[in-house]
Design an enzyme around this catalytic site. Structure first.
Site, short mmCIF file in Angstrom:
data_model
loop_
_atom_site.label_atom_id
_atom_site.label_comp_id
_atom_site.label_asym_id
_atom_site.label_seq_id
_atom_site.Cartn_x
_atom_site.Cartn_y
_atom_site.Cartn_z
N PRO A 41 25.29 -3.43 -27.29
CA PRO A 41 25.91 -2.71 -26.48
C PRO A 41 26.82 -3.11 -25.56
O PRO A 41 26.75 -4.42 -24.82
CB PRO A 41 24.72 -1.99 -25.76
CG PRO A 41 23.60 -2.91 -25.78
CD PRO A 41 23.70 -3.47 -27.28
N ASN A 42 28.03 -2.44 -25.25
CA ASN A 42 29.10 -2.87 -24.40
C ASN A 42 30.00 -4.04 -24.86
O ASN A 42 30.99 -4.22 -24.04
CB ASN A 42 28.29 -2.94 -22.96
CG ASN A 42 27.75 -1.72 -22.48
OD1 ASN A 42 28.26 -0.68 -22.49
ND2 ASN A 42 26.42 -1.78 -22.16
N ARG A 68 35.77 -5.76 -19.88
CA ARG A 68 34.48 -5.64 -19.47
C ARG A 68 34.37 -6.85 -18.38
O ARG A 68 33.91 -8.14 -18.83
CB ARG A 68 33.47 -5.39 -20.33
CG ARG A 68 31.81 -5.61 -19.75
CD ARG A 68 30.98 -5.79 -20.98
NE ARG A 68 29.63 -5.64 -20.11
CZ ARG A 68 28.57 -6.31 -20.86
NH1 ARG A 68 28.53 -6.45 -22.05
NH2 ARG A 68 27.27 -5.98 -20.32
N TYR A 105 32.53 -12.34 -18.44
CA TYR A 105 32.43 -12.37 -20.04
C TYR A 105 33.90 -13.04 -20.57
O TYR A 105 33.85 -13.22 -21.50
CB TYR A 105 32.32 -11.01 -20.29
CG TYR A 105 30.80 -10.60 -20.00
CD1 TYR A 105 29.83 -11.29 -20.49
CD2 TYR A 105 30.66 -9.48 -19.42
CE1 TYR A 105 28.41 -10.99 -19.97
CE2 TYR A 105 29.51 -9.15 -18.87
CZ TYR A 105 28.38 -9.65 -19.32
OH TYR A 105 27.07 -9.25 -18.87
N ASN A 141 24.05 -11.51 -30.56
CA ASN A 141 24.33 -11.18 -29.18
C ASN A 141 23.95 -9.83 -28.97
O ASN A 141 24.61 -9.07 -29.34
CB ASN A 141 25.76 -11.55 -28.59
CG ASN A 141 25.75 -11.32 -27.14
OD1 ASN A 141 25.00 -10.72 -26.27
ND2 ASN A 141 26.93 -11.68 -26.45
N ALA A 143 22.43 -6.26 -23.65
CA ALA A 143 21.08 -5.94 -22.85
C ALA A 143 19.84 -5.77 -23.53
O ALA A 143 18.88 -5.75 -23.00
CB ALA A 143 21.57 -4.61 -21.93
N GLU A 179 20.34 -16.87 -31.19
CA GLU A 179 20.70 -16.17 -29.88
C GLU A 179 22.09 -16.52 -29.32
O GLU A 179 22.15 -18.00 -29.04
CB GLU A 179 19.61 -16.03 -28.94
CG GLU A 179 19.95 -15.32 -27.94
CD GLU A 179 18.79 -15.41 -26.70
OE1 GLU A 179 18.04 -16.50 -26.78
OE2 GLU A 179 18.59 -14.58 -25.97
N HIS A 236 25.01 -15.64 -26.03
CA HIS A 236 25.35 -15.13 -24.93
C HIS A 236 26.72 -15.79 -24.26
O HIS A 236 26.68 -17.28 -24.15
CB HIS A 236 24.46 -15.11 -23.71
CG HIS A 236 23.00 -14.42 -24.28
ND1 HIS A 236 22.93 -13.09 -24.47
CD2 HIS A 236 21.78 -15.13 -24.54
CE1 HIS A 236 21.69 -12.74 -24.99
NE2 HIS A 236 21.11 -13.69 -24.98
N ARG A 248 21.57 -15.67 -13.68
CA ARG A 248 22.22 -14.27 -13.40
C ARG A 248 20.75 -13.28 -12.76
O ARG A 248 19.97 -14.09 -12.27
CB ARG A 248 22.93 -13.56 -14.56
CG ARG A 248 24.03 -14.34 -14.91
CD ARG A 248 24.73 -13.55 -16.08
NE ARG A 248 25.31 -12.40 -15.48
CZ ARG A 248 25.64 -11.29 -16.33
NH1 ARG A 248 25.62 -11.38 -17.55
NH2 ARG A 248 25.87 -10.23 -15.79
C1 DQA Z 1 25.33 -10.92 -22.54
C2 DQA Z 1 24.25 -11.09 -21.40
C3 DQA Z 1 23.50 -9.82 -20.94
O1 DQA Z 1 22.47 -9.97 -20.20
C4 DQA Z 1 24.17 -8.71 -20.94
O2 DQA Z 1 23.58 -7.44 -20.81
C5 DQA Z 1 25.25 -8.58 -22.01
C6 DQA Z 1 25.89 -9.66 -22.52
C7 DQA Z 1 26.17 -12.18 -22.54
O3 DQA Z 1 26.71 -12.22 -23.69
O4 DQA Z 1 26.32 -12.68 -21.60
O5 DQA Z 1 25.66 -7.26 -22.25
O6 DQA Z 1 24.36 -10.88 -23.63
#
Ligand code: DQA
Length: 144
Positions: free
Chosen positions: A11-12, A19, A24, A76, A79, A100, A102, A109
């Site tokens: 998501p997002n 964003r 990011y 990735n 959340a 994984e 990120h 954080r």
């Molecule tokens: C994220 C880190 C997550 O905590 C966050 O909710 C994201 C992006 C990252 O790529 O840094 O949506 O996965």
């Protein structure tokens, strides 16, 4: 499909570029896909890049990665990383290695980002290098 790397984004992440760029970065998801495809070509790997705001899509795609014999998954989960037992179970349910990824380093954080269900099931984690995290994960995927 043994030369295919699934790159699954939660998501997002469709909003990357605009964003919270101070966290990011300014690369869009399309930019990252292009970078991965260029490097993938050099490595003889095909990139299958996807994004969804819906948890179940990630579960479906993890299962699909195994069914189609993908070499690895870069995940990735956004959340859902910190909340999703369904994604955890899906990773545990397949033999395809999952890395994984990120952009940020969740451990530096908010405390609610310190738990990672994805990390508890994944083969390994790369975090904190912005778009480069995806490239480093691709290098790892090529070698496992
Ligand atoms: C994220 C880190 C997550 O905590 C966050 O909710 C994201 C992006 C990252 O790529 O840094 O949506 O996965």
């Amino acid at each position: 499909m043994a030369d295919t790397i699934f790159v699954l984004n939660g998501p997002n992440l469709n909003l990357l570029g605009t964003r919270e760029p101070e966290i990011y970065g300014s690369d869009t998801l399309d930019d990252i896909a292009g970078q991965l495809e260029d490097r993938g070509r050099e490595l003889g790997l095909t990139i299958d890049m996807r994004q969804s705001n819906h948890e179940g899509h990630l579960v479906d795609w993890l299962q699909e990665a195994q069914a189609r014999g993908a070499k690895a998954v870069l995940l990735n989960a956004g959340a859902f990383t910190h909340t999703s037992l369904a994604v955890y179970d899906a990773i545990k349910s397949i033999k395809t290695p999952v890395i994984e990824v990120h952009l940020s380093n969740p451990l530096t954080r908010e405390e609610f980002r310190h738990e990672s269900y994805v990390g508890r099931a994944a083969r390994g984690t790369i975090a904190g290098f912005g778009a480069l995290s995806y490239m480093l994960a691709l290098e790892a995927a090529a070698r496992i």
